[in-house]
Motif scaffolding. Structure first.
Motif, PDB file in Angstrom:
ATOM      1  N   GLY A 145       0.813  -1.208   0.000  1.00 32.32           N
ATOM      2  CA  GLY A 145       0.000   0.000   0.000  1.00 32.32           C
ATOM      3  C   GLY A 145       0.846   1.257   0.000  1.00 32.32           C
ATOM      4  N   ILE A 146       2.155   1.089   0.282  1.00 27.55           N
ATOM      5  CA  ILE A 146       3.085   2.219   0.393  1.00 27.55           C
ATOM      6  C   ILE A 146       4.307   1.938  -0.466  1.00 27.55           C
ATOM      7  N   ILE A 147       4.756   2.932  -1.201  1.00 32.91           N
ATOM      8  CA  ILE A 147       6.087   2.906  -1.811  1.00 32.91           C
ATOM      9  C   ILE A 147       6.928   3.911  -1.056  1.00 32.91           C
ATOM     10  N   HIS A 148       8.095   3.471  -0.594  1.00 27.72           N
ATOM     11  CA  HIS A 148       8.994   4.381   0.114  1.00 27.72           C
ATOM     12  C   HIS A 148      10.278   4.528  -0.688  1.00 27.72           C
ATOM     13  N   ILE A 149      10.614   5.770  -1.024  1.00 28.10           N
ATOM     14  CA  ILE A 149      11.814   6.083  -1.796  1.00 28.10           C
ATOM     15  C   ILE A 149      12.899   6.548  -0.835  1.00 28.10           C
ATOM     16  N   GLY A 150      14.002   5.811  -0.808  1.00 28.56           N
ATOM     17  CA  GLY A 150      15.098   6.139   0.099  1.00 28.56           C
ATOM     18  C   GLY A 150      15.133   5.202   1.288  1.00 28.56           C
ATOM     19  N   LEU A 151      15.667   3.991   1.067  1.00 26.63           N
ATOM     20  CA  LEU A 151      15.611   2.931   2.084  1.00 26.63           C
ATOM     21  C   LEU A 151      16.832   2.949   2.985  1.00 26.63           C
ATOM     22  N   GLY A 152      17.117   4.093   3.562  1.00 27.19           N
ATOM     23  CA  GLY A 152      18.245   4.191   4.476  1.00 27.19           C
ATOM     24  C   GLY A 152      17.934   3.617   5.841  1.00 27.19           C
ATOM     25  N   ASN A 153      18.922   3.702   6.729  1.00 29.81           N
ATOM     26  CA  ASN A 153      18.752   3.164   8.073  1.00 29.81           C
ATOM     27  C   ASN A 153      17.608   3.823   8.819  1.00 29.81           C
ATOM     28  N   PHE A 154      17.469   5.156   8.648  1.00 30.68           N
ATOM     29  CA  PHE A 154      16.440   5.842   9.436  1.00 30.68           C
ATOM     30  C   PHE A 154      15.048   5.324   9.095  1.00 30.68           C
ATOM     31  N   HIS A 155      14.738   5.211   7.825  1.00 31.49           N
ATOM     32  CA  HIS A 155      13.409   4.716   7.451  1.00 31.49           C
ATOM     33  C   HIS A 155      13.152   3.340   8.044  1.00 31.49           C
ATOM     34  N   ARG A 156      14.137   2.449   7.972  1.00 27.67           N
ATOM     35  CA  ARG A 156      13.912   1.074   8.430  1.00 27.67           C
ATOM     36  C   ARG A 156      13.788   0.990   9.947  1.00 27.67           C
ATOM     37  N   ALA A 157      14.369   1.961  10.666  1.00 29.49           N
ATOM     38  CA  ALA A 157      14.244   1.977  12.123  1.00 29.49           C
ATOM     39  C   ALA A 157      13.039   2.773  12.592  1.00 29.49           C
ATOM     40  N   HIS A 158      12.406   3.504  11.688  1.00 30.62           N
ATOM     41  CA  HIS A 158      11.348   4.423  12.112  1.00 30.62           C
ATOM     42  C   HIS A 158      10.015   4.079  11.452  1.00 30.62           C
ATOM     43  N   GLN A 159       9.706   4.635  10.278  1.00 32.98           N
ATOM     44  CA  GLN A 159       8.408   4.400   9.648  1.00 32.98           C
ATOM     45  C   GLN A 159       8.123   2.909   9.470  1.00 32.98           C
ATOM     46  N   ALA A 160       9.118   2.163   8.973  1.00 34.07           N
ATOM     47  CA  ALA A 160       8.902   0.732   8.738  1.00 34.07           C
ATOM     48  C   ALA A 160       8.648  -0.008  10.048  1.00 34.07           C
ATOM     49  N   TRP A 161       9.283   0.437  11.145  1.00 27.50           N
ATOM     50  CA  TRP A 161       9.068  -0.209  12.447  1.00 27.50           C
ATOM     51  C   TRP A 161       7.632   0.004  12.916  1.00 27.50           C
ATOM     52  N   TYR A 162       7.115   1.225  12.803  1.00 26.48           N
ATOM     53  CA  TYR A 162       5.733   1.487  13.218  1.00 26.48           C
ATOM     54  C   TYR A 162       4.770   0.579  12.447  1.00 26.48           C
ATOM     55  N   LEU A 163       4.997   0.443  11.157  1.00 24.71           N
ATOM     56  CA  LEU A 163       4.115  -0.396  10.345  1.00 24.71           C
ATOM     57  C   LEU A 163       4.263  -1.867  10.740  1.00 24.71           C
ATOM     58  N   HIS A 164       5.487  -2.299  10.969  1.00 20.90           N
ATOM     59  CA  HIS A 164       5.748  -3.679  11.404  1.00 20.90           C
ATOM     60  C   HIS A 164       4.998  -3.994  12.699  1.00 20.90           C
ATOM     61  N   ARG A 165       5.021  -3.067  13.648  1.00 18.76           N
ATOM     62  CA  ARG A 165       4.343  -3.313  14.915  1.00 18.76           C
ATOM     63  C   ARG A 165       2.817  -3.349  14.743  1.00 18.76           C
ATOM     64  N   LEU A 166       2.292  -2.541  13.821  1.00 19.99           N
ATOM     65  CA  LEU A 166       0.862  -2.646  13.509  1.00 19.99           C
ATOM     66  C   LEU A 166       0.523  -4.023  12.944  1.00 19.99           C
ATOM     67  N   MET A 167       1.352  -4.500  12.032  1.00 20.44           N
ATOM     68  CA  MET A 167       1.127  -5.813  11.440  1.00 20.44           C
ATOM     69  C   MET A 167       1.198  -6.907  12.496  1.00 20.44           C
ATOM     70  N   ASP A 168       2.083  -6.731  13.476  1.00 18.51           N
ATOM     71  CA  ASP A 168       2.162  -7.693  14.574  1.00 18.51           C
ATOM     72  C   ASP A 168       0.862  -7.745  15.375  1.00 18.51           C
ATOM     73  N   GLN A 169       0.112  -6.656  15.355  1.00 21.00           N
ATOM     74  CA  GLN A 169      -1.179  -6.621  16.050  1.00 21.00           C
ATOM     75  C   GLN A 169      -2.308  -7.195  15.201  1.00 21.00           C
ATOM     76  N   GLY A 170      -1.982  -7.621  13.985  1.00 22.67           N
ATOM     77  CA  GLY A 170      -2.982  -8.229  13.120  1.00 22.67           C
ATOM     78  C   GLY A 170      -3.703  -7.252  12.212  1.00 22.67           C
ATOM     79  N   THR A 171      -3.173  -6.025  12.083  1.00 20.44           N
ATOM     80  CA  THR A 171      -3.806  -5.024  11.234  1.00 20.44           C
ATOM     81  C   THR A 171      -2.818  -4.528  10.180  1.00 20.44           C
ATOM     82  N   ALA A 172      -3.316  -3.687   9.275  1.00 18.90           N
ATOM     83  CA  ALA A 172      -2.492  -2.993   8.263  1.00 18.90           C
ATOM     84  C   ALA A 172      -1.799  -3.946   7.294  1.00 18.90           C
ATOM     85  N   HIS A 173      -2.338  -5.144   7.108  1.00 17.11           N
ATOM     86  CA  HIS A 173      -1.679  -6.099   6.221  1.00 17.11           C
ATOM     87  C   HIS A 173      -1.782  -5.725   4.749  1.00 17.11           C
TER      88      HIS A 173
END
Length: 427
Positions: A58-86
């Motif tokens: 549902g999202i395209i992210h341009i610029g896959l540096g360390n910050f994105h993977r530790a920040h925005q991607a982490w928030y989304l990962h934790r939502l998915m762990d709750q069974g949502t945002a798949h």
């Protein structure tokens, strides 16, 4: 602000127990990180609870540096762990030739990332899986444009650094930059992320797919407004009607992002192996995250507030405090540290003279030009960031922070100087 910070930090501690890396007498035969090897990781490593096969982009992210993977991607990962945002998984993208190297490494491990939290009380590791693919890096961005044209993509986000938005010295859209001149002359084969976004929006307008949200995740005050200026400004140069359609239908939420994320080097590669994980692109980060977002999404969004993000109409107050004191303070520390050959930000904080310089600048020359946010006063915020900067577990180099200072000072330091000069205060 204090409530948001406390909740985010407490949540991280509660969900990611501190447990130091397990010593490995001989880890030369560790399996490469991949979906197929997740079950073989040590039990102390948190892994995704969701089925990656159930995710859709549902999202395209341009610029896959360390910050994105530790920040925005982490928030989304934790939502998915709750069974949502798949249906909000991330497709990674890059527009620079060097991004192809990162792409190959991430694809080799099924786009999984190991995040290592570095806290003075201990360390912990977590594998995240919100990213499910990485678009080919091409000189004409043809595949990227095609993917962004797909109606399932509802957000296109970017971390392209503070200096990556094609602004003049006065902050206007730089129509005369060679990259922009090239894209204006070749709108169907653009080299830049912004040219590609406009090409995709032109296709979506033609097919009726509708707009997507354009989301900046860079450290810029008014980052959404700046992204709008660049995207609409470029579109205006190639198609006035398209520019009007984008300006009317797309949204560009402002946001404030915060997490100290060092660069990855040999020490970080050795650290991830100490947890029993063979990851070629791990990310280390502090035990603190904050994401304050303006709730303006034209095509929907994940429920990021469920995992600690703050949705508000008052992003400006949050970002002014953070950018001027934390990012500006980072520059004060790093530039002095570079001159004195002090290697890391934590070591700068332990250096009596450099710490004193930071403290004086922050408290007497920046705080007077920063407003309180909710229950957090500027001096209290300085105390908070002093503790974060002094974390000895974070080997954030002065070189990384000082790099590209000509772009960073423009947004972090100069606004404070201008405010001080207007009221005849000390600079």
């Amino acid at each position: 602000m204090a409530r948001s910070e406390t909740q985010t930090t407490a949540q991280t501690k509660a969900q990611t127990p501190i447990s130091g890396g397990t010593a490995q007498p001989d880890n030369s035969d560790l399996p490469n990180l991949a979906l197929a090897t997740l079950s073989r990781l040590p039990k102390t490593v948190r892994v995704p609870s969701y089925d990656r096969q159930s995710l859709s982009a549902g999202i395209i992210h341009i610029g896959l540096g360390n910050f994105h993977r530790a920040h925005q991607a982490w928030y989304l990962h934790r939502l998915m762990d709750q069974g949502t945002a798949h249906d909000w998984a991330i497709l990674g993208a890059g527009v620079r030739p060097s991004d192809a190297v990162s792409r190959a490494k991430l694809l080799d491990q099924d786009c999984l990332t190991t995040l290592i939290e570095l806290d003075p009380s201990g360390q912990s590791a977590e594998v995240t899986g919100a990213m499910i693919g990485y678009i080919p890096v091409e000189h004409d961005n043809a595949t990227l444009i095609s993917e962004m044209s797909d109606p399932r993509i509802r957000i296109v986000a970017l971390t392209v650094t503070e200096g990556g938005y094609y602004q003049t010295g006065t902050g206007a859209f730089d129509i005369d930059h060679p990259d922009m001149r090239y894209d204006i002359a070749h709108p169907d084969q653009p080299r830049t992320a912004f040219g590609a976004m406009v090409a995709a929006l032109r296709a979506r307008r033609a097919t009726g797919a509708g707009p997507f949200t354009c989301q900046s995740c860079d450290n810029l005050q008014g980052n959404g407004d700046i992204l709008r200026q660049t995207v609409v400004g470029f579109a205006r140069c190639v198609d006035d009607e398209l520019a009007d359609w984008i300006d009317t239908n797309c949204t560009f939420p402002n946001s404030m992002v915060d997490c100290i994320v060092p660069a990855t080097g040999p020490a970080e590669l050795a650290l991830v192996r100490s947890f029993g994980i063979a990851d070629t692109v791990p990310v280390t980060h502090e035990n603190f995250r904050q994401w304050v977002i303006e709730d303006k999404f034209c095509a929907g969004r994940p429920a990021w507030e469920a995992v600690g993000a703050t949705l508000t109409d008052d992003v400006h107050s949050f970002e002014a405090m953070k950018i001027r004191l934390l990012n500006g303070g980072h520059q004060v520390l790093a530039n002095a540290g570079e001159v004195l050959s002090v290697e890391t930000i934590a070591e700068c904080m332990a250096h009596r003279a450099i710490h004193a310089l930071f403290s004086k600048v922050a408290r007497t020359e920046v705080c007077p030009h920063v407003a309180s946010v909710h229950s957090m006063t500027p001096p209290e915020y300085v105390e908070l960031i002093e503790r974060r900067f002094a974390n000895p577990q974070i080997r954030d180099t002065t070189r990384r922070v000082a790099f590209d200072g000509s772009s960073r000072h423009t947004g972090f330091i100069l606004p404070v100087i201008r405010d001080a000069l207007r009221v005849n205060a000390s600079v």
